[in-house]
Design a protein around this motif. Structure first.
Motif, mmCIF file in Angstrom:
data_model
loop_
_atom_site.group_PDB
_atom_site.id
_atom_site.type_symbol
_atom_site.label_atom_id
_atom_site.label_comp_id
_atom_site.label_asym_id
_atom_site.label_seq_id
_atom_site.Cartn_x
_atom_site.Cartn_y
_atom_site.Cartn_z
ATOM 1 N N TYR A 10 -5.496 -3.071 14.377
ATOM 2 C CA TYR A 10 -4.044 -2.908 14.337
ATOM 3 C C TYR A 10 -3.437 -3.783 13.233
ATOM 4 O O TYR A 10 -3.653 -4.996 13.194
ATOM 5 C CB TYR A 10 -3.439 -3.281 15.687
ATOM 6 C CG TYR A 10 -1.927 -3.254 15.695
ATOM 7 C CD1 TYR A 10 -1.249 -2.048 15.568
ATOM 8 C CD2 TYR A 10 -1.191 -4.416 15.800
ATOM 9 C CE1 TYR A 10 0.129 -1.999 15.556
ATOM 10 C CE2 TYR A 10 0.195 -4.387 15.800
ATOM 11 C CZ TYR A 10 0.858 -3.174 15.671
ATOM 12 O OH TYR A 10 2.216 -3.145 15.664
ATOM 13 N N GLY A 11 -2.689 -3.129 12.329
ATOM 14 C CA GLY A 11 -2.012 -3.861 11.262
ATOM 15 C C GLY A 11 -2.939 -4.426 10.210
ATOM 16 O O GLY A 11 -2.519 -5.221 9.369
ATOM 17 N N ASP A 16 2.114 -0.807 -7.634
ATOM 18 C CA ASP A 16 2.744 0.338 -6.971
ATOM 19 C C ASP A 16 1.808 0.936 -5.926
ATOM 20 O O ASP A 16 2.229 1.288 -4.823
ATOM 21 C CB ASP A 16 3.114 1.416 -8.002
ATOM 22 C CG ASP A 16 4.241 0.974 -8.912
ATOM 23 O OD1 ASP A 16 4.978 0.047 -8.526
ATOM 24 O OD2 ASP A 16 4.376 1.557 -10.001
ATOM 25 N N PHE A 17 0.530 1.038 -6.271
ATOM 26 C CA PHE A 17 -0.418 1.631 -5.325
ATOM 27 C C PHE A 17 -0.571 0.762 -4.079
ATOM 28 O O PHE A 17 -0.620 1.270 -2.957
ATOM 29 C CB PHE A 17 -1.783 1.833 -5.967
ATOM 30 C CG PHE A 17 -2.847 2.142 -4.950
ATOM 31 C CD1 PHE A 17 -2.896 3.395 -4.352
ATOM 32 C CD2 PHE A 17 -3.754 1.167 -4.535
ATOM 33 C CE1 PHE A 17 -3.840 3.682 -3.370
ATOM 34 C CE2 PHE A 17 -4.694 1.448 -3.562
ATOM 35 C CZ PHE A 17 -4.733 2.712 -2.983
ATOM 36 N N ILE A 18 -0.671 -0.558 -4.262
ATOM 37 C CA ILE A 18 -0.877 -1.455 -3.117
ATOM 38 C C ILE A 18 0.257 -1.309 -2.115
ATOM 39 O O ILE A 18 0.045 -1.281 -0.898
ATOM 40 C CB ILE A 18 -1.006 -2.916 -3.603
ATOM 41 C CG1 ILE A 18 -2.329 -3.090 -4.360
ATOM 42 C CG2 ILE A 18 -0.915 -3.888 -2.448
ATOM 43 C CD1 ILE A 18 -2.439 -4.390 -5.128
ATOM 44 N N GLU A 19 1.475 -1.160 -2.600
ATOM 45 C CA GLU A 19 2.617 -0.960 -1.702
ATOM 46 C C GLU A 19 2.502 0.383 -0.982
ATOM 47 O O GLU A 19 2.777 0.496 0.217
ATOM 48 C CB GLU A 19 3.923 -1.030 -2.517
ATOM 49 C CG GLU A 19 5.188 -1.095 -1.672
ATOM 50 C CD GLU A 19 5.254 -2.339 -0.793
ATOM 51 O OE1 GLU A 19 5.829 -2.236 0.314
ATOM 52 O OE2 GLU A 19 4.719 -3.398 -1.193
ATOM 53 N N GLU A 20 2.081 1.400 -1.716
ATOM 54 C CA GLU A 20 1.951 2.729 -1.136
ATOM 55 C C GLU A 20 0.784 2.803 -0.149
ATOM 56 O O GLU A 20 0.824 3.576 0.816
ATOM 57 C CB GLU A 20 1.739 3.753 -2.251
ATOM 58 C CG GLU A 20 1.674 5.199 -1.803
ATOM 59 C CD GLU A 20 3.032 5.757 -1.380
ATOM 60 O OE1 GLU A 20 3.072 6.863 -0.843
ATOM 61 O OE2 GLU A 20 4.050 5.062 -1.590
ATOM 62 N N ALA A 21 -0.245 1.988 -0.351
ATOM 63 C CA ALA A 21 -1.426 2.038 0.511
ATOM 64 C C ALA A 21 -1.078 1.755 1.965
ATOM 65 O O ALA A 21 -1.705 2.289 2.881
ATOM 66 C CB ALA A 21 -2.478 1.041 0.018
ATOM 67 N N LYS A 22 -0.075 0.910 2.186
ATOM 68 C CA LYS A 22 0.330 0.598 3.559
ATOM 69 C C LYS A 22 0.845 1.846 4.273
ATOM 70 O O LYS A 22 0.656 2.014 5.474
ATOM 71 C CB LYS A 22 1.423 -0.479 3.548
ATOM 72 C CG LYS A 22 0.984 -1.788 2.900
ATOM 73 C CD LYS A 22 2.148 -2.765 2.804
ATOM 74 C CE LYS A 22 1.777 -4.004 2.015
ATOM 75 N NZ LYS A 22 2.919 -4.941 1.858
#
Length: 636
Positions: free
Chosen positions: A368-369, A417-423
Motif C-alpha cells: 500500500y502506497g 514529468d514521468f516520475i510524477e505521472e508514475a504515481k
C-alpha cells in the motif's frame, strides 16, 4: 418517479458538441434524484417547471468538480461547476458558493462507486475548440490537473443501481445493452463492513499492510483506494490488503477451486490437456457477458491425446441453471455438484477439478502506497532486449517476485514529468494491462519495474510461430484481450499513443497485455515525437496524427485496427512496400490495408471501422470490445 434529493435554478451553458455550435447560456430547473441529474424548462412567473430538456444518468458520471472562472466573468456565472460524462462536460452555474458546494458534495457522494472515474480533469472551460487550461484541441484529451483523492470517488465496480441505458450502436449490431467489463450477477463487489475470504496468501511489504492467509475471513473497513482496501483479520489486526486477492464470503464463484475467472477457451484447453486427466474440468466466464461455460477433458471418442468439450451453462426464464439435459438447479455450485456425480448428457461426469490458481494476480504496487522501490531489493537475471528508453532485464524483487526492469538511459526521457505521472499510472490495474509495480528514482539510471510476462513481445510471438497453427478463436481472443485492456484505459481518460503488437506482451497462459501506455509522451527523441521522424509510428497513425499531430482515444482506435491486421497476418509489417513519406501521402488520400487471408469479412469489417477518415465516426474501445466479444461467441 424517483424521489427528489436536490433542486435549484441554475444557468446551464450549451455543450458545444460541435466546434460550430453557438455558445449560449440558459436558465434551467435542475433536479437531482437517485438515478439522474435532469434539467427542465420552466415558467419563471408561475414558478413551475415544464418539459425536460436533458438529463445525465448518475452511473455515467466520471467527474464532478469546480471550474475556474474566466476573466471578467459576469456575477451570475461566478460559481461554475462541471459534471463530466461520456459526452463531455456539462457546465452549470450556481447562484452562490454554498449552493455549488452543496451540489458538488452530494453528487460526489452519490457517484463514488462509479467504475469509470477520472484521475485527471480540466480545471478550465472547453471553449471554441480548445481547452483554456492546457490549450489542447481535442475535447476527449486527458485532463491536465490531477484530482485529489480520486475526486472523492471510489472506482470499484460496486454498483447501487441496477438499471443501465443501451450503449451507442456498434458497427455490427443495432444496440449494445451490456456493460464492459461484464459484471456477473453472482459476484457483487464487497462493501464496507462486509466479510471477505482470501483467495491467496499475501505477505506484508509496508508497515501499513495486513497479512492475508488463504481461505481465512477478513472484514472490510475502508475502500477509499481503488486497489488497496483497509481490512481487519480475526485477531483484530488492521491494515491494507490488495482488493483482487479477496472475494465476498457469502457470494460469488471465486471461492470455488473449479472456477477460473478471466480464462478463455484456448487457455482452458491448454490447461486441461496439460493435466491430461479424463473428466478433468473447470468453469470459466463465457465470451458472452455474464454467462459461464464448463470445459471438460475426455479421453473417449477416439481422438489421440484426448479432446475438450465446452458446455454453456443455460438459464431458464425463472433463473434456474442447467447443462446438457434439463436438470434444473437454483445455483451454479449446486449444478456442478450434481454433475460431479452424474454425466446427464455430457461426455463424462465432472471427475477432477483443474485449477489455475497457483499464481496470484498482479497488485498495483508491491504494498500500500509503495511506489518507490529500493534497487537493493532487485536481482538482475538476464537481458530481455532493448527499447526506446534503454535495456530491459528480467529479474526478481526480494528474490521471489518475477519482474521486468526497464533501465532508462539518460537523455531518452523527460524523467521528472514521468516520475510524477508514475504515481497515477501505478493505480491503473486491469488483467489486460502490464502492471507497473514501481520505480527506482534515487539513482541514475532510473528503473521502471513492471510485471514480467514469460512469453515476451506479441510481435515476436506471432512472427516466430510460437503459436502452432493458430485457430480463428485464438486470433480473435488476442484481439479481445487488447480491446478490453484499451477499453479500461479509455475509461480512465488515458491515451496510449503507440499501440502496436510490439507494445503488447504475452503471459504464460497466452493472455495478451498492453504495455508502455502513455510513455511516448516522455520521449525526448525528435525523430520519435515528430511525424517527420523515422522512428515515429507512421504505420500505426491516422491522418489527423500524420498531418496535424492530433492524438486522442480515436487515434488509438485506428492503431488498434492496424494491430488487428498484425495479428491476422502473423506479424507482417503494415504497408511493407511503402516508405514513411509514401504512407503519409497515400493514407491521407484513402489507402487502407488489404484483408488478411486469415481474417473473414466480419473481422475485416472491425478493422475498417477503425480506419474511418473522420475520427468521430470510429467506434469506441468499449463498442469494439463488445463487437469482438459477440463475434467470438459466434465462433464458439
Amino acid at each position: 418517479m424517483s424521489e427528489t434529493i436536490l433542486e435549484d435554478i441554475f444557468t446551464k451553458r450549451s455543450q458545444q458538441k460541435k466546434k460550430t455550435s453557438p455558445l449560449n447560456y440558459k436558465e434551467r430547473w435542475f433536479v437531482l434524484s437517485q438515478e439522474k441529474v435532469a434539467y427542465y424548462d420552466f415558467d419563471s412567473d408561475k414558478g413551475k417547471r415544464k418539459g425536460m430538456k436533458g438529463s445525465v444518468d448518475l452511473e455515467k458520471i466520471k467527474c464532478v468538480e469546480m471550474v475556474q472562472s474566466e476573466p471578467n466573468t459576469p456575477p451570475e456565472r461566478l460559481f461554475a461547476f462541471q459534471i463530466v460524462y461520456d459526452e463531455g462536460p456539462l457546465y452549470v452555474f450556481a447562484k452562490s458558493e454554498d449552493i455549488r458546494t452543496q451540489w458538488i458534495k452530494k453528487l460526489k457522494e452519490m457517484v463514488r462507486f462509479n467504475k469509470d472515474v477520472m484521475q485527471k480533469y480540466h480545471p478550465c472551460f472547453w471553449l471554441d475548440g480548445v481547452w483554456l487550461c492546457c490549450k489542447q484541441e481535442v475535447k476527449q484529451a486527458m485532463g491536465c490537473k490531477v484530482l485529489d483523492s480520486k475526486n472523492g470517488f471510489s472506482s470499484n465496480a460496486s454498483r447501487r443501481r441496477g438499471s443501465r441505458k443501451p450503449l451507442p450502436p456498434t458497427p455490427t449490431e443495432e444496440k449494445c445493452v451490456r456493460p464492459l467489463p461484464p459484471q456477473p450477477p453472482e459476484t457483487p463487489s464487497p462493501s464496507v463492513g462486509m466479510t471477505v475470504i482470501a483467495e491467496y496468501n499475501f505477505a506484508p511489504v509496508t508497515p501499513q499492510d495486513l497479512e492475508l492467509r488463504k481461505d481465512e475471513e477478513y472484514t472490510i473497513l475502508e475502500m477509499s483506494d481503488q486497489n488497496w482496501w483497509k481490512a481487519r483479520d480475526k485477531y483484530g489486526k488492521e491494515g491494507y490488503i490488495p482488493c483482487n486477492y479477496v472475494v465476498e464470503a457469502e457470494n460469488g464463484l471465486e471461492r470455488f477451486d473449479w472456477y477460473s475467472k478471466n480464462m478463455n477457451r484456448s487457455q482452458a484447453e491448454n490447461l486441461l490437456k496439460t493435466e491430461n486427466k479424463d473428466g478433468g474440468f473447470l468453469v470459466r466466464d463465457s465470451s458472452k457477458a455474464g454467462k459461464y461455460t464448463v470445459s471438460l477433458f475426455t479421453k473417449s471418442g477416439g481422438e489421440t491425446g484426448g479432446s475438450c468439450r465446452h458446455y454453456n451453462i443455460c438459464t431458464t426464464a425463472e433463473g434456474q441453471f442447467y447443462l446438457a439435459e434439463r436438470h434444473f438447479f437454483s445455483t451454479i455450485p449446486e449444478l456442478i455438484n450434481y454433475h460431479q456425480h452424474n454425466a446427464a448428457g455430457m461426455v463424462s461426469r465432472l471427475k477432477y477439478i483443474v485449477s489455475n490458481r497457483a499464481l496470484p494476480p498482479s497488485t498495483a504496487g508491491f504494498g500500500y502506497g509503495e511506489w518507490e522501490i529500493d534497487p537493493h531489493n532487485l536481482t538482475f537475471i538476464k537481458e530481455l532486449g532493448s527499447g526506446q528508453f534503454g535495456v530491459v532485464k528480467y529479474g526478481k524483487w526480494q528474490g521471489q517476485h518475477d519482474v521486468a526492469i526497464k533501465m532508462i538511459k539518460e537523455g531518452s526521457m523527460s524523467e521528472d514529468d514521468f516520475i510524477e505521472e508514475a504515481k497515477i499510472m501505478m493505480k491503473l490495474r486491469h488483467e489486460n494491462l502490464v502492471q507497473l509495480y514501481g520505480v527506482c528514482t534515487k539513482q541514475r539510471p532510473i528503473y521502471i519495474v513492471t510485471e514480467f510476462l514469460s512469453n515476451g513481445c506479441l510481435l515476436t510471438y506471432l512472427r516466430e510461430g510460437l503459436m502452432q497453427h493458430p485457430t480463428a478463436v485464438q486470433l480473435l481472443e488476442m484481439c479481445k484481450d487488447i480491446s478490453e485492456g484499451m477499453a479500461y484505459l479509455e475509461s480512465q481518460q488515458y491515451i496510449h499513443r503507440d499501440l502496436a503488437a510490439r507494445n503488447c506482451l504475452v503471459d504464460g497462459n497466452g493472455s495478451i497485455k498492453v504495455t508502455d501506455f502513455g510513455l511516448s509522451r516522455y520521449v525526448l527523441d525528435d525523430e520519435y515525437t515528430s511525424s517527420a521522424g523515422s522512428k515515429f509510428p507512421v504505420r500505426w497513425s491516422p491522418p489527423e496524427v500524420l498531418l496535424f499531430c492530433k492524438f486522442s482515444s480515436k487515434s488509438d482506435i485506428w492503431a488498434y485496427g492496424i494491430l488487428m491486421w498484425e495479428v491476422y497476418t502473423l506479424g507482417r509489417l503494415p504497408y511493407e512496400r511503402l516508405n514513411n513519406t509514401e504512407i503519409v501521402d497515400q493514407v491521407s488520400r484513402g489507402l487502407r490495408l488489404f484483408r488478411p487471408q486469415l481474417a473473414n469479412e466480419k473481422v475485416y469489417n472491425i478493422m475498417t471501422s477503425c480506419w474511418m477518415d473522420k475520427a468521430d465516426e470510429r467506434p469506441t474501445f468499449q463498442e469494439l470490445a463488445l463487437t469482438v466479444q459477440d463475434l467470438l461467441y459466434e465462433l464458439q
